[in-house]
Design an enzyme around this catalytic site. Sequence first.
Site, PDB file in Angstrom:
ATOM      1  N   ARG A   1       0.740  -1.282   0.003  1.00  0.00           N
ATOM      2  CA  ARG A   1      -0.132   0.083  -0.164  1.00  0.00           C
ATOM      3  C   ARG A   1       0.763   1.395  -0.021  1.00  0.00           C
ATOM      4  O   ARG A   1       0.796   2.146  -0.756  1.00  0.00           O
ATOM      5  CB  ARG A   1      -0.921  -0.224   1.289  1.00  0.00           C
ATOM      6  CG  ARG A   1      -1.748   1.194   1.624  1.00  0.00           C
ATOM      7  CD  ARG A   1      -2.617   0.799   2.949  1.00  0.00           C
ATOM      8  NE  ARG A   1      -3.444   1.968   3.177  1.00  0.00           N
ATOM      9  CZ  ARG A   1      -2.971   2.881   4.080  1.00  0.00           C
ATOM     10  NH1 ARG A   1      -1.632   2.902   4.474  1.00  0.00           N
ATOM     11  NH2 ARG A   1      -3.761   3.847   4.578  1.00  0.00           N
TER      12      ARG A   1
ATOM     13  N   CYS B   1      10.417 -19.809  -5.705  1.00  0.00           N
ATOM     14  CA  CYS B   1      10.554 -20.065  -7.213  1.00  0.00           C
ATOM     15  C   CYS B   1      11.837 -20.655  -7.528  1.00  0.00           C
ATOM     16  O   CYS B   1      12.799 -19.957  -7.146  1.00  0.00           O
ATOM     17  CB  CYS B   1      10.229 -18.875  -7.799  1.00  0.00           C
ATOM     18  SG  CYS B   1      10.536 -18.799  -9.387  1.00  0.00           S
TER      19      CYS B   1
ATOM     20  N   ASP C   1      11.081 -13.812  10.581  1.00  0.00           N
ATOM     21  CA  ASP C   1      12.362 -14.564  11.256  1.00  0.00           C
ATOM     22  C   ASP C   1      13.373 -13.294  11.993  1.00  0.00           C
ATOM     23  O   ASP C   1      14.264 -13.593  12.708  1.00  0.00           O
ATOM     24  CB  ASP C   1      13.215 -15.189  10.180  1.00  0.00           C
ATOM     25  CG  ASP C   1      12.429 -16.313   9.904  1.00  0.00           C
ATOM     26  OD1 ASP C   1      11.495 -17.016  10.404  1.00  0.00           O
ATOM     27  OD2 ASP C   1      12.605 -16.884   8.756  1.00  0.00           O
TER      28      ASP C   1
ATOM     29  N   MET D   1       8.836 -19.866  15.382  1.00  0.00           N
ATOM     30  CA  MET D   1       9.656 -19.872  14.239  1.00  0.00           C
ATOM     31  C   MET D   1      10.681 -18.981  14.341  1.00  0.00           C
ATOM     32  O   MET D   1      10.884 -18.221  15.236  1.00  0.00           O
ATOM     33  CB  MET D   1       8.455 -19.368  13.284  1.00  0.00           C
ATOM     34  CG  MET D   1       7.180 -20.361  12.892  1.00  0.00           C
ATOM     35  SD  MET D   1       6.398 -20.122  11.545  1.00  0.00           S
ATOM     36  CE  MET D   1       7.108 -21.089  10.237  1.00  0.00           C
TER      37      MET D   1
HETATM   38  P1  ATP Z   1      11.315 -16.187   4.649  1.00  0.00           P
HETATM   39  O1  ATP Z   1      12.431 -16.424   5.589  1.00  0.00           O
HETATM   40  O2  ATP Z   1      10.500 -15.077   5.327  1.00  0.00           O
HETATM   41  O3  ATP Z   1      10.523 -17.638   4.831  1.00  0.00           O
HETATM   42  P2  ATP Z   1      12.737 -15.845   2.419  1.00  0.00           P
HETATM   43  O4  ATP Z   1      12.626 -14.544   1.534  1.00  0.00           O
HETATM   44  O5  ATP Z   1      13.753 -15.833   3.233  1.00  0.00           O
HETATM   45  O6  ATP Z   1      11.307 -15.544   3.210  1.00  0.00           O
HETATM   46  P3  ATP Z   1      12.914 -18.246   0.878  1.00  0.00           P
HETATM   47  O7  ATP Z   1      12.325 -19.205   0.693  1.00  0.00           O
HETATM   48  O8  ATP Z   1      14.416 -18.447   1.536  1.00  0.00           O
HETATM   49  O9  ATP Z   1      12.258 -17.044   1.661  1.00  0.00           O
HETATM   50  O10 ATP Z   1      13.471 -17.274  -0.698  1.00  0.00           O
HETATM   51  C1  ATP Z   1      12.232 -16.940  -1.464  1.00  0.00           C
HETATM   52  C2  ATP Z   1      12.614 -17.015  -3.025  1.00  0.00           C
HETATM   53  O11 ATP Z   1      13.619 -16.138  -3.286  1.00  0.00           O
HETATM   54  C3  ATP Z   1      13.159 -18.494  -3.361  1.00  0.00           C
HETATM   55  O12 ATP Z   1      12.096 -19.522  -3.517  1.00  0.00           O
HETATM   56  C4  ATP Z   1      13.893 -17.867  -4.586  1.00  0.00           C
HETATM   57  O13 ATP Z   1      12.761 -17.879  -5.853  1.00  0.00           O
HETATM   58  C5  ATP Z   1      14.534 -16.796  -4.188  1.00  0.00           C
HETATM   59  N1  ATP Z   1      15.957 -17.064  -3.971  1.00  0.00           N
HETATM   60  C6  ATP Z   1      16.224 -17.410  -2.819  1.00  0.00           C
HETATM   61  N2  ATP Z   1      17.706 -17.627  -2.654  1.00  0.00           N
HETATM   62  C7  ATP Z   1      18.061 -17.061  -3.913  1.00  0.00           C
HETATM   63  C8  ATP Z   1      19.421 -17.162  -4.464  1.00  0.00           C
HETATM   64  N3  ATP Z   1      20.287 -17.456  -4.097  1.00  0.00           N
HETATM   65  N4  ATP Z   1      19.351 -16.833  -5.888  1.00  0.00           N
HETATM   66  C9  ATP Z   1      18.059 -16.375  -6.590  1.00  0.00           C
HETATM   67  N5  ATP Z   1      17.091 -16.399  -6.099  1.00  0.00           N
HETATM   68  C10 ATP Z   1      16.897 -16.783  -4.810  1.00  0.00           C
END
Ligand code: ATP
Length: 323
Positions: free
Chosen positions: A21, A73, A127, A169
Site C-alpha cells: 500500500r 520459485c 524471522d 519460528m
Molecule cells: P522467509 O525467511 O520469511 O520465509 P525468504 O525470503 O527468506 O522468506 P526463501 O524461501 O528463502 O524465503 O526465498 C524466497 C525465494 O527467493 C526463493 O524461492 C527463490 O525464488 C529466491 N531466492 C532465494 N535465494 C536465492 C538465490 N540465492 N538466488 C536467486 N534467487 C533466490
Amino acid sequence: MKRVAVLTSGGDAPGMNAAIRAVVRTGLEVGFEVYGVENGYAGLIAGQFRPLGRRDVSEVMQWGGTFLGSARCEAFYEVSGRQEAIAQMEKHGIEALIVIGGNGSQTGSYALSQMGFPVVGVASTIDNDLAGTDVTIGVDTAINVALEAIDRLKVTASSHGRAFLVETMGRKCGYVALISGIAGGAEVVSIPEAELGPEEIAQAFREAYDRGKNHALAVIAEGATYNALKLMAYFEEHRESTGFAVRATILGHVQRGAAPTAADRLLATRLGEGAIRALARGEAGVLTGLRGNHVVTTPLEEVVNTAKPLDAELAELARIMAI
Ligand code: ATP
C-alpha cells in the site's frame, strides 16, 4: 523513471500488505506508475503484472498475508530464470522492481541487481534474520502471537505444576524466541546462537521449582539443534529421573497469519515509502530497513553477505530475568 513493479516473496509476513500500500501510494505521489506482480518471482517470470491504483490498496492493511500472493520459485535461482524475469519487465515497460521479502528473497534481488536491473528490497520476514535493519516487517506480530500462547500456557503450568516447552519460528535466528522469552517471562530460552542441551533445560526447570516457582516454561527456537520434538523425546525417555511432566506446544505457522500489530503496520508503511524514495533518488541495489528509528538503505551485497548477530545484552537480560 516512470513505471515500477512491486512483489512479495518467500514466507508471508504480517505487514506485507501495508508495505505494498505504501509503495503504491508513495509511488503515485512522486509520479510513478506502480504495477503489482502476482506470486513473487514465479509471477515475475510468468509476466503476471497488473496496474495498482490508490483504491486497489484500500482495506488491505489490516490483514496478514499478502494480497499479491507469494511463492518460492526454483527457476529464479537460475540465470535463465532471472533473464526471463528481466525480459518480462522490459516487455511491460517496467524500469525498476521493489522486492518485499526476507533473506532468500533479498539474495534473489541481489542476483537480479547484479545483472544490471534496478532493484530495491524491503526487509520483511517474521524471522528477523536480515542484516541492514534492526527489525523486519512481521516480527513484532509473530512475537505477540507467541506471547499470547506463553501467557496462556503459564496459567496452565502454574495450576498443574507442569513444565512447558514452546517452540517459536525463526529459522536459524533466535530473535523471536529471545524476545518472546523476555516478554513472556520464560524460565529458559534456547536459540541457535546460544543453544542448550536437554540436561541443561531439565536443570533450569529443577532450579526454577527449587527457587519456589510454581511454573517452568522454556522457549525454544525452531532452529535449535534440540527443537521441541527432540526435547520431548528426551523428556519422555527420562521421565523418572527428571521428576516432572513436560508438555510441548509448537506454534509453527500460527505465528504468520495474524493481523499485523500497529508497530508492523507503521514499519511497513515507512519502509514501503522508503523504497520509493530510494528509487526516486536514483538508488538501486539496496535494502530499505530501520536502524535506530531511521529509515536507511544498505547495499544488498552487504546485506546478503552479513549474518545478523545476536544481541548479547538481550540474551543476558533473559538470563537475569529468569532467576
Ligand atoms: P522467509 O525467511 O520469511 O520465509 P525468504 O525470503 O527468506 O522468506 P526463501 O524461501 O528463502 O524465503 O526465498 C524466497 C525465494 O527467493 C526463493 O524461492 C527463490 O525464488 C529466491 N531466492 C532465494 N535465494 C536465492 C538465490 N540465492 N538466488 C536467486 N534467487 C533466490
